[in-house]
Design a protein around this motif. Structure first.
Motif, PDB file in Angstrom:
ATOM      1  N   PHE A 179     -87.406  -0.107 115.083  1.00  0.00           N
ATOM      2  CA  PHE A 179     -86.875  -0.691 113.851  1.00  0.00           C
ATOM      3  C   PHE A 179     -85.343  -0.776 113.910  1.00  0.00           C
ATOM      4  O   PHE A 179     -84.742  -1.761 113.516  1.00  0.00           O
ATOM      5  CB  PHE A 179     -87.237   0.198 112.654  1.00  0.00           C
ATOM      6  CG  PHE A 179     -88.597  -0.070 112.074  1.00  0.00           C
ATOM      7  CD1 PHE A 179     -88.997  -1.360 111.810  1.00  0.00           C
ATOM      8  CD2 PHE A 179     -89.462   0.971 111.768  1.00  0.00           C
ATOM      9  CE1 PHE A 179     -90.248  -1.619 111.254  1.00  0.00           C
ATOM     10  CE2 PHE A 179     -90.708   0.719 111.211  1.00  0.00           C
ATOM     11  CZ  PHE A 179     -91.103  -0.565 110.961  1.00  0.00           C
ATOM     12  N   LEU A 180     -84.722   0.312 114.387  1.00  0.00           N
ATOM     13  CA  LEU A 180     -83.260   0.349 114.402  1.00  0.00           C
ATOM     14  C   LEU A 180     -82.686  -0.584 115.460  1.00  0.00           C
ATOM     15  O   LEU A 180     -81.667  -1.230 115.237  1.00  0.00           O
ATOM     16  CB  LEU A 180     -82.773   1.776 114.655  1.00  0.00           C
ATOM     17  CG  LEU A 180     -82.766   2.711 113.444  1.00  0.00           C
ATOM     18  CD1 LEU A 180     -82.189   4.048 113.820  1.00  0.00           C
ATOM     19  CD2 LEU A 180     -81.965   2.108 112.306  1.00  0.00           C
ATOM     20  N   MET A 200     -88.755  -4.400 107.071  1.00  0.00           N
ATOM     21  CA  MET A 200     -89.614  -4.629 108.244  1.00  0.00           C
ATOM     22  C   MET A 200     -90.887  -3.806 108.150  1.00  0.00           C
ATOM     23  O   MET A 200     -91.975  -4.273 108.471  1.00  0.00           O
ATOM     24  CB  MET A 200     -88.868  -4.226 109.512  1.00  0.00           C
ATOM     25  CG  MET A 200     -87.800  -5.191 109.925  1.00  0.00           C
ATOM     26  SD  MET A 200     -87.057  -4.552 111.439  1.00  0.00           S
ATOM     27  CE  MET A 200     -85.356  -4.613 111.039  1.00  0.00           C
ATOM     28  N   MET A 260     -82.967  -3.273 105.817  1.00  0.00           N
ATOM     29  CA  MET A 260     -83.654  -4.057 106.853  1.00  0.00           C
ATOM     30  C   MET A 260     -84.868  -3.306 107.371  1.00  0.00           C
ATOM     31  O   MET A 260     -85.948  -3.877 107.546  1.00  0.00           O
ATOM     32  CB  MET A 260     -82.707  -4.332 108.026  1.00  0.00           C
ATOM     33  CG  MET A 260     -81.494  -5.148 107.659  1.00  0.00           C
ATOM     34  SD  MET A 260     -80.275  -5.159 108.982  1.00  0.00           S
ATOM     35  CE  MET A 260     -81.047  -6.267 110.142  1.00  0.00           C
ATOM     36  N   VAL A 261     -84.670  -2.009 107.626  1.00  0.00           N
ATOM     37  CA  VAL A 261     -85.769  -1.211 108.165  1.00  0.00           C
ATOM     38  C   VAL A 261     -86.901  -1.109 107.150  1.00  0.00           C
ATOM     39  O   VAL A 261     -88.080  -1.291 107.476  1.00  0.00           O
ATOM     40  CB  VAL A 261     -85.265   0.188 108.579  1.00  0.00           C
ATOM     41  CG1 VAL A 261     -86.414   1.079 108.970  1.00  0.00           C
ATOM     42  CG2 VAL A 261     -84.277   0.072 109.725  1.00  0.00           C
ATOM     43  N   MET A 320     -73.814   3.147 112.367  1.00  0.00           N
ATOM     44  CA  MET A 320     -74.784   3.684 111.409  1.00  0.00           C
ATOM     45  C   MET A 320     -76.208   3.328 111.806  1.00  0.00           C
ATOM     46  O   MET A 320     -77.155   3.940 111.357  1.00  0.00           O
ATOM     47  CB  MET A 320     -74.501   3.090 110.038  1.00  0.00           C
ATOM     48  CG  MET A 320     -73.308   3.700 109.421  1.00  0.00           C
ATOM     49  SD  MET A 320     -73.817   4.578 107.984  1.00  0.00           S
ATOM     50  CE  MET A 320     -73.074   3.589 106.750  1.00  0.00           C
ATOM     51  N   ARG A 321     -76.371   2.315 112.634  1.00  0.00           N
ATOM     52  CA  ARG A 321     -77.725   1.854 112.941  1.00  0.00           C
ATOM     53  C   ARG A 321     -78.210   2.340 114.286  1.00  0.00           C
ATOM     54  O   ARG A 321     -79.160   1.809 114.847  1.00  0.00           O
ATOM     55  CB  ARG A 321     -77.785   0.330 112.882  1.00  0.00           C
ATOM     56  CG  ARG A 321     -77.404  -0.181 111.512  1.00  0.00           C
ATOM     57  CD  ARG A 321     -77.629  -1.664 111.402  1.00  0.00           C
ATOM     58  NE  ARG A 321     -76.775  -2.220 110.364  1.00  0.00           N
ATOM     59  CZ  ARG A 321     -76.456  -3.489 110.271  1.00  0.00           C
ATOM     60  NH1 ARG A 321     -76.919  -4.334 111.152  1.00  0.00           N
ATOM     61  NH2 ARG A 321     -75.687  -3.917 109.315  1.00  0.00           N
ATOM     62  N   LYS A 380     -83.955  -3.304 116.466  1.00  0.00           N
ATOM     63  CA  LYS A 380     -84.081  -4.663 115.942  1.00  0.00           C
ATOM     64  C   LYS A 380     -83.032  -4.936 114.870  1.00  0.00           C
ATOM     65  O   LYS A 380     -82.517  -6.049 114.755  1.00  0.00           O
ATOM     66  CB  LYS A 380     -85.488  -4.863 115.363  1.00  0.00           C
ATOM     67  CG  LYS A 380     -85.751  -6.289 114.894  1.00  0.00           C
ATOM     68  CD  LYS A 380     -87.179  -6.415 114.429  1.00  0.00           C
ATOM     69  CE  LYS A 380     -87.371  -7.616 113.547  1.00  0.00           C
ATOM     70  NZ  LYS A 380     -87.540  -8.845 114.265  1.00  0.00           N
ATOM     71  N   ALA A 381     -82.710  -3.893 114.091  1.00  0.00           N
ATOM     72  CA  ALA A 381     -81.747  -4.075 113.001  1.00  0.00           C
ATOM     73  C   ALA A 381     -80.300  -4.021 113.492  1.00  0.00           C
ATOM     74  O   ALA A 381     -79.378  -4.276 112.733  1.00  0.00           O
ATOM     75  CB  ALA A 381     -81.972  -3.010 111.935  1.00  0.00           C
ATOM     76  N   GLY A 392     -78.145  -0.524 107.102  1.00  0.00           N
ATOM     77  CA  GLY A 392     -79.324  -1.228 107.600  1.00  0.00           C
ATOM     78  C   GLY A 392     -80.639  -0.661 107.118  1.00  0.00           C
ATOM     79  O   GLY A 392     -81.705  -1.099 107.559  1.00  0.00           O
ATOM     80  N   ALA A 396     -86.380 -11.532 110.822  1.00  0.00           N
ATOM     81  CA  ALA A 396     -86.019 -10.443 109.916  1.00  0.00           C
ATOM     82  C   ALA A 396     -85.848 -11.036 108.531  1.00  0.00           C
ATOM     83  O   ALA A 396     -85.076 -11.973 108.357  1.00  0.00           O
ATOM     84  CB  ALA A 396     -84.734  -9.758 110.364  1.00  0.00           C
ATOM     85  N   GLU A 451     -76.761  -4.856 115.003  1.00  0.00           N
ATOM     86  CA  GLU A 451     -75.985  -6.098 114.956  1.00  0.00           C
ATOM     87  C   GLU A 451     -75.838  -6.703 116.351  1.00  0.00           C
ATOM     88  O   GLU A 451     -75.813  -5.980 117.347  1.00  0.00           O
ATOM     89  CB  GLU A 451     -74.580  -5.813 114.416  1.00  0.00           C
ATOM     90  CG  GLU A 451     -74.544  -5.332 112.990  1.00  0.00           C
ATOM     91  CD  GLU A 451     -73.504  -4.265 112.801  1.00  0.00           C
ATOM     92  OE1 GLU A 451     -73.567  -3.266 113.539  1.00  0.00           O
ATOM     93  OE2 GLU A 451     -72.653  -4.428 111.921  1.00  0.00           O
ATOM     94  N   VAL A 506     -78.389  -7.858 107.409  1.00  0.00           N
ATOM     95  CA  VAL A 506     -77.075  -7.428 106.919  1.00  0.00           C
ATOM     96  C   VAL A 506     -76.004  -8.057 107.804  1.00  0.00           C
ATOM     97  O   VAL A 506     -75.964  -7.819 109.010  1.00  0.00           O
ATOM     98  CB  VAL A 506     -76.941  -5.897 106.917  1.00  0.00           C
ATOM     99  CG1 VAL A 506     -75.562  -5.491 106.420  1.00  0.00           C
ATOM    100  CG2 VAL A 506     -78.020  -5.274 106.041  1.00  0.00           C
TER     101      VAL A 506
END
Lengths: 236, 267, 211
Positions: free
Chosen positions: C103-104, B29, B25-26, C91-92, C106-107, B22, B48, C109, B52
């Protein structure tokens, strides 16, 4: 009744009705014998008042008027520097344009008074001495969504500053800064002329003005939708 | 309207390398001022630009396999630049630029009809249902090169076009018109710790992406590389984002197949 | 460098520091651009591990020969808690006491966090057995505690095991992180490893029922 008949009938109606708009005129001319004078006069005064309101008073109400914090004399400084506009309005190494100078650029000369002008005194005492940046009002400030690279225009296209900014380098005083009350944008973007009439290339800074020049010089005319410039050439 | 030195920026994402961490993505953003919401778990309305996805081969334990699939905007060229979203926009807010091959989105021009969202088969476009919100203090780290979006407009990945703009203006200052490959790279490309994303000009033989997926006339105009595929290839959207995978089930997942069609042998 | 750090630095510049600390090697570096250590030899990997396989082993095969060795079973009564709950690291997600930044979150899943509920991975066979539906809320209970979670039916998890992501269920930090999901730590317990006498924690018996 077939569709065709109906259409004919409608058009016949339209023909019949055609003379009717002229009937009020007949009425007006009939009554003009008695009250035509005052009514026409009233109409003309009303029209004139509306025109004055719309073209003179309203545009003035639309813009705020602000004085620049310090009245800078471009003409005086142009006589003292070697490299023209770029002496103070220069490019940074990363390709960005420095725009309005910061205190750091003024400091070389103005750490102390150079003359006895009251505006210089104000600048030195109120800003330089206190290490405060001057909150200049930028006439040519574009909206946030606009990307304007000075490098492409000045270095690649070899344009001069006057084409877009006019003869500001020869001015002895800074103009009053006018900002649109609604949008907050400088009046230089829309232009002084409220009807949008443009006499000089620097009279306006709207998208149309950019686009006009780009079209003339065939700059990035690669848009699929408009067959003109691509949006991401100047927008971000 | 053919431009002589027209570029066609594209991306190759190696799914064998993607770990699904990810970071792309970060990075995206942070780079593109993408706002947050207190509850951003409804991915249909969460904004976004890069997302992913997590694919599975659908086999029972212990034969289950997973694959992560990063999805930026596909920057579809369609035929002659008539990408699905561009053709439906009534406001000329989105446009295809033949000189870069990038689909632009101008937020100040968009009035939020969301036709483009309906037209896009990749769910790339998102609508701002609310005014943007950042956690306190994070507004100070916004990127000044990217405009923030207001409520009521659609936004999407721009292939970090502002990086192209700023790199070009630097090159112009140095008297150059053309950019080197490494001068313009997207945020996700540079951030990927696995090096799974490659970005560059598909038209430039000197760029890595060109070599990776150059069309092969003996292969029906598709890349010679047997690992390469594009998402929903059959729709004819002609995307500029290519994926690489050595796994057949992943490549098949990139398109829609009728149940009885072709080999059902997931390998 | 400036301030107190600058004053504490014993050299005038970093270059001077490198010159002094690297000695002759620095001169070679300046001259050639690289320095070669001729004394270096690669490790003798064949002898590095004294295991049967000569490779790293999580649990050496010799351990089976120990008379006291017994696999440690997770705490909890199997008849009441038929499943085993294990944690995993996404991982996120920052999995320790440090919170994930917005940020994480929001990312993250939608198969890990949905609304304010954490999703637990459940094999389709397990889900069918206990009447659980994908995306629905469920009550997760262990001998230590209870939490409301959502079910993520996933082939990749072993039947009879449920997996929960570490790093959620914070009560601290901002509204973008606090009170989202449940923490594995609040549900888990430790058992004593009979071989070493140390506390071990890897999983716990659990029950998952319709909420």
């Amino acid at each position: 009744m077939s569709a065709e008949d109906k259409a004919n009938e409608v058009s016949a109606d339209a023909q019949v009705q055609e003379p009717t708009p002229s009937s009020p005129d007949n009425d007006a001319s009939a009554s003009s014998d008695s009250a035509g004078g005052p009514i026409t006069l009233f109409f003309i005064i009303g029209l004139a008042a509306s025109l004055v309101l719309g073209w003179v008073i309203f545009p003035q109400l639309l813009y705020s008027k602000k004085k620049q914090p310090v009245d800078f004399n471009h003409k005086l400084h142009m006589g003292l520097v070697d490299e023209g506009c770029q002496s103070c309005h220069f490019f940074r190494e990363d390709g960005t344009y420095s725009g309005v100078p910061k205190l750091a650029q003024c400091m070389d000369c103005h750490e102390e008074m150079q003359g006895d002008h009251p505006e210089e005194e104000k600048f030195v005492n109120e800003y330089m001495a206190k290490d405060l940046e001057v909150p200049w009002l930028v006439y040519a400030r574009q909206p946030d969504c606009v990307f304007f690279p000075h490098a492409a225009h000045v270095k690649l296209a070899k344009m001069d500053c006057v084409t877009c900014h006019g003869n500001i380098g020869e001015s002895e005083n800074l103009r009053v800064y006018e900002a649109n009350w609604i949008t907050g944008y400088s009046r230089d973007i829309w232009g002084k002329n409220i009807a949008g009439i443009k006499r000089n290339s620097w009279d306006r800074m709207k998208m149309d003005d950019c686009s006009e020049c780009h079209q003339k010089n065939n700059v990035n005319q690669a848009s699929v939708q408009t067959h003109k410039g691509g949006c991401f050439v100047c927008h971000k | 309207m053919k431009h002589e030195k027209a570029k066609k920026f594209g991306m190759v994402i190696d799914l064998d390398k993607c770990t699904g961490c990810g970071t792309c993505m970060v990075a995206c953003m942070a780079e593109n001022n993408v706002p947050f919401r207190e509850d951003d778990t409804d991915k249909l309305i969460s904004v976004a630009w890069m997302r992913v996805y997590r694919l599975t081969n659908g086999k029972p334990f212990p034969h289950t396999e997973e694959c992560f699939l990063p999805r930026p905007c596909m920057q579809c060229e369609g035929h002659d630049g008539h990408s699905p979203c561009v053709s439906v926009c009534p406001a000329t807010a989105t446009d295809y630029d033949m000189s870069t091959g990038i689909v632009s989105q101008i937020y100040t021009r968009c009035f939020g009809c969301r036709y483009c969202m309906a037209a896009c088969p990749y769910h790339v476009r998102q609508f701002n249902w609310w005014d943007p919100l950042w956690p306190e203090k994070m507004t100070e780290s916004l990127n000044p090169d990217v405009s923030v979006r207001m409520r009521g407009v659609v936004e999407k990945c721009s292939f970090c076009i502002h990086r192209y703009q700023t790199a070009t203006q630097k090159a112009n200052l140095e008297g150059r018109r053309e950019l080197e490959e490494d001068e313009y790279q997207t945020a996700c490309t540079q951030a990927c710790p696995a090096g799974a994303i490659t970005f560059g000009d598909l038209n430039n033989p000197g760029h890595a992406v060109h070599q990776m997926v150059k069309p092969d006339p003996n292969h029906g105009g598709r890349p010679k590389n047997p690992k390469a595929f594009r998402l929903l290839e059959r729709l004819g959207t002609n995307p500029k984002v290519y994926y690489l995978s050595s796994r057949k089930w992943v490549r098949r997942a990139g398109d829609n197949y009728i149940r009885q069609e072709g080999s059902q042998n997931h390998s | 460098m400036g301030g107190a750090v600058g004053n504490a630095f014993a050299w005038d510049s970093y270059e001077a520091c490198l010159g002094q600390t690297l000695g002759d090697r620095w001169d070679v570096l300046v001259e050639q651009g690289f320095w070669e250590n001729t004394d270096f030899s690669q490790g003798r990997w064949a002898d590095a591990f004294e295991t049967d396989s000569s490779k790293f082993e999580f649990a050496g095969s010799q351990i089976n020969a120990l008379p006291a060795y017994n696999p440690v079973s997770p705490p909890g009564d199997e008849s009441f808690y038929p499943l085993v709950l294990v944690p995993y690291d996404s991982m996120r997600l920052a999995s320790g006491y440090i919170g994930s930044p917005p940020f994480l979150i929001k990312a993250l899943e939608a198969t890990i966090l949905k609304g304010n509920d954490v999703l637990v991975e459940v094999n389709p066979a397990t889900a069918a057995k206990y009447g659980l539906k994908d995306g629905r809320q469920a009550t997760l209970s262990t001998p230590r505690g209870k939490a409301v979670v959502k079910v993520h039916v996933f082939d990749g998890i072993m039947p009879g095991v449920i997996a929960i992501a570490r790093g959620l269920g914070h009560t601290a930090y901002d509204k973008f992180l606090a009170h989202k999901g449940a923490s594995y730590n609040a549900l888990s317990a430790v058992v004593e490893d009979p071989a070493t006498g140390l506390d071990a924690a890897w999983g716990i018996r659990a029950k998952l029922g319709k909420a």
